[in-house]
Design an enzyme around this catalytic site. Structure first.
Site, PDB file in Angstrom:
ATOM      1  N   ASP A 137      -2.418   3.146  -4.237  1.00  0.00           N
ATOM      2  CA  ASP A 137      -3.671   3.050  -3.515  1.00  0.00           C
ATOM      3  C   ASP A 137      -4.563   2.004  -4.178  1.00  0.00           C
ATOM      4  O   ASP A 137      -4.213   1.407  -5.201  1.00  0.00           O
ATOM      5  CB  ASP A 137      -4.371   4.410  -3.479  1.00  0.00           C
ATOM      6  CG  ASP A 137      -3.564   5.446  -2.707  1.00  0.00           C
ATOM      7  OD1 ASP A 137      -2.925   5.050  -1.720  1.00  0.00           O
ATOM      8  OD2 ASP A 137      -3.574   6.626  -3.112  1.00  0.00           O
ATOM      9  N   HIS A 183       0.817  -1.213   0.000  1.00  0.00           N
ATOM     10  CA  HIS A 183       0.000   0.000   0.000  1.00  0.00           C
ATOM     11  C   HIS A 183       0.856   1.270   0.000  1.00  0.00           C
ATOM     12  O   HIS A 183       0.323   2.378  -0.190  1.00  0.00           O
ATOM     13  CB  HIS A 183      -0.929   0.001   1.218  1.00  0.00           C
ATOM     14  CG  HIS A 183      -2.329   0.415   0.899  1.00  0.00           C
ATOM     15  ND1 HIS A 183      -2.620   1.525   0.142  1.00  0.00           N
ATOM     16  CD2 HIS A 183      -3.519  -0.140   1.218  1.00  0.00           C
ATOM     17  CE1 HIS A 183      -3.925   1.648   0.028  1.00  0.00           C
ATOM     18  NE2 HIS A 183      -4.509   0.643   0.660  1.00  0.00           N
TER      19      HIS A 183
END
Length: 448
Positions: free
Chosen positions: A423, A419
């Site tokens: 995104d 992450h």
């Protein structure tokens, strides 16, 4: 005059500092040729056959099967025959490794008397004094003087922990044994000889066993060392879990058209195309559209490094544990080339002949866990990569196709991603593109 040269465990590259002896391929007294493999070792990267750079007669081996040796430790000594100057090593490469070329200067080894080997410049008795030496006439038997037993105090020179354990488990006092190895080193053969009664073993009183109360469920277990390839994988997975904040998204896809396209390709003759190769081709096309996922995080500079090439790893299960071979420049290969490379690396995985180059440098991993008969998974990312695509089994399921309920070939796809590099929008876009290509292979034509 014959010279006895010492061959040490060479630098195996990739920052490796030690290796475990899996299997000796020669015995003391065997005649070896230049570049003949003499021992099979396992590093944290792969299984490797180590070739000897000298030709001659093996006069001593160092290390039992199962013990670990550091780079630079002696492996064996070789009597190379008559020579006025020290012979040069071949300088050829190991199987998968670049061996070091012979050093410009090497410590000269003083020639040993007939029937002896040399170790660190001193004459020592080899394991078998009746071996045949190169030359027209057999060497005369040498008079052997047994080394003195170990001193009453201080450490006992033992070749490996396995030998020490063998003596301890059978009540053999190592201080009463005269080692036949270099400088009185106690070898496994010495302990076994004592156990056979050729040398009188001295039985020691068993040490008292102190047991700590433990739960009954923990008794009678089997301890499996985390070393070699298995240990390296364990370390890498632990580091990935510690450092990478991962997330997973998944989607079901209708793979019926992809399976039909593959069948049509293979019906035209020529090399058969594997399903894994088609999925790899889809991955590389997807990474061209979403390059954020073909990257890694440089934690020292706090930068995301996007790469301009795709080295595609794929998970392979072997008898020695999980390995992840890497297809170099997968983005530049067609389906036939990918199929051939997958086949080569899979066979090398099965036989244990993968090299460090085959196992390192991946930028993205394709995990086909459907071969185990499961539908989905949330795998651990192969550190330091940024993402891994998982592919479940392809099975018939009810599916709404063109407005009607039908039985279609359905597969679950999952993407586990770092992450920090992107995104959910980017990850979801990549996964949706892959699913679209699986459902409609013609989508790939846009990027070919």
């Amino acid at each position: 005059m014959a010279q006895v040269l010492e061959f040490k465990l060479p630098d195996l590259g990739e920052g490796l500092t030690e290796a475990e002896i899996v299997r000796w391929l020669v015995q003391v007294g065997d005649v070896v040729a230049v570049d003949q493999p003499v021992v099979e070792v396992e590093t944290a990267k792969a299984m490797v056959d180590v070739p000897c750079p000298y030709a001659g007669v093996v006069t001593a081996r160092f290390g039992e099967e199962g013990c670990e040796l550091p780079v630079g430790a002696p492996l064996l000594t070789v009597a190379v025959g008559e020579s006025s100057a020290e012979p040069e090593g071949s300088g050829n490469v190991l199987v998968g490794y670049g061996t070091q070329a012979p050093a410009a200067r090497r410590r000269r080894v003083r020639a040993a008397a007939p029937g002896t080997a040399a170790h660190n410049g001193r004459a020592v008795r080899p394991a078998d004094d009746r071996i045949e030496r190169p030359g027209p006439a057999p060497a005369a038997p040498a008079r052997v003087t047994a080394p003195a037993p170990a001193p009453a105090d201080g450490p006992v020179p033992v070749i490996s922990p396995l030998v020490r354990r063998l003596a301890r488990d059978n009540g053999v006092d190592l201080r009463r044994l005269a080692g036949s190895g270099p400088d009185g080193l106690i070898l496994r053969a010495d302990v076994e000889s004592a156990l056979r009664g050729q040398a009188e073993p001295v039985r020691t009183a068993p040490e008292p066993v102190v047991r700590t109360p433990v739960a009954s469920s923990s008794q009678g277990g089997v301890r499996i060392p985390l070393k070699g390839v298995r240990g390296a994988v364990a370390d890498k997975l632990s580091r990935s879990r510690r450092e990478i904040p991962d997330a997973t998204c998944w989607v079901d896809a209708d793979a019926t058209e992809l399976m039909r396209a593959r069948a049509a390709m293979n019906a035209t003759g020529g090399s058969r195309i594997s399903l894994l190769a088609l999925l790899a081709r889809i991955c590389t096309a997807g990474l061209a559209r979403f390059p954020e996922l073909n990257s890694f995080v440089d934690t020292e500079t706090r930068e995301v490094v996007q790469l301009d090439h795709v080295h595609l790893g794929f998970a392979a299960q072997t008898e020695r544990g999980l390995v992840v071979p890497v297809v170099r420049d997968a983005h530049a290969r067609d389906a036939e080339g990918l199929t051939a490379e997958f086949a080569r690396l899979t066979e090398a995985s099965r036989t244990g002949t993968l090299t460090p180059g085959d196992l390192t440098g991946g930028t993205f991993t394709l995990n086909n866990y459907g071969v185990f008969g499961v539908d989905g998974s949330t795998p651990i990312i192969n550190h330091p990569e940024a993402a891994m695509l998982g592919v479940g089994r392809i099975i018939p399921k009810p599916w709404v196709h063109e407005g009607e309920l039908a039985v279609r070939q359905v597969v679950q796809l999952s993407l586990t991603f770092d992450h920090r590099v992107c995104d959910g929008g980017t990850a979801g876009g990549f996964l949706r593109y892959v699913a679209d290509c699986v459902e409609q292979p013609a989508v790939l034509l846009r990027t070919l």
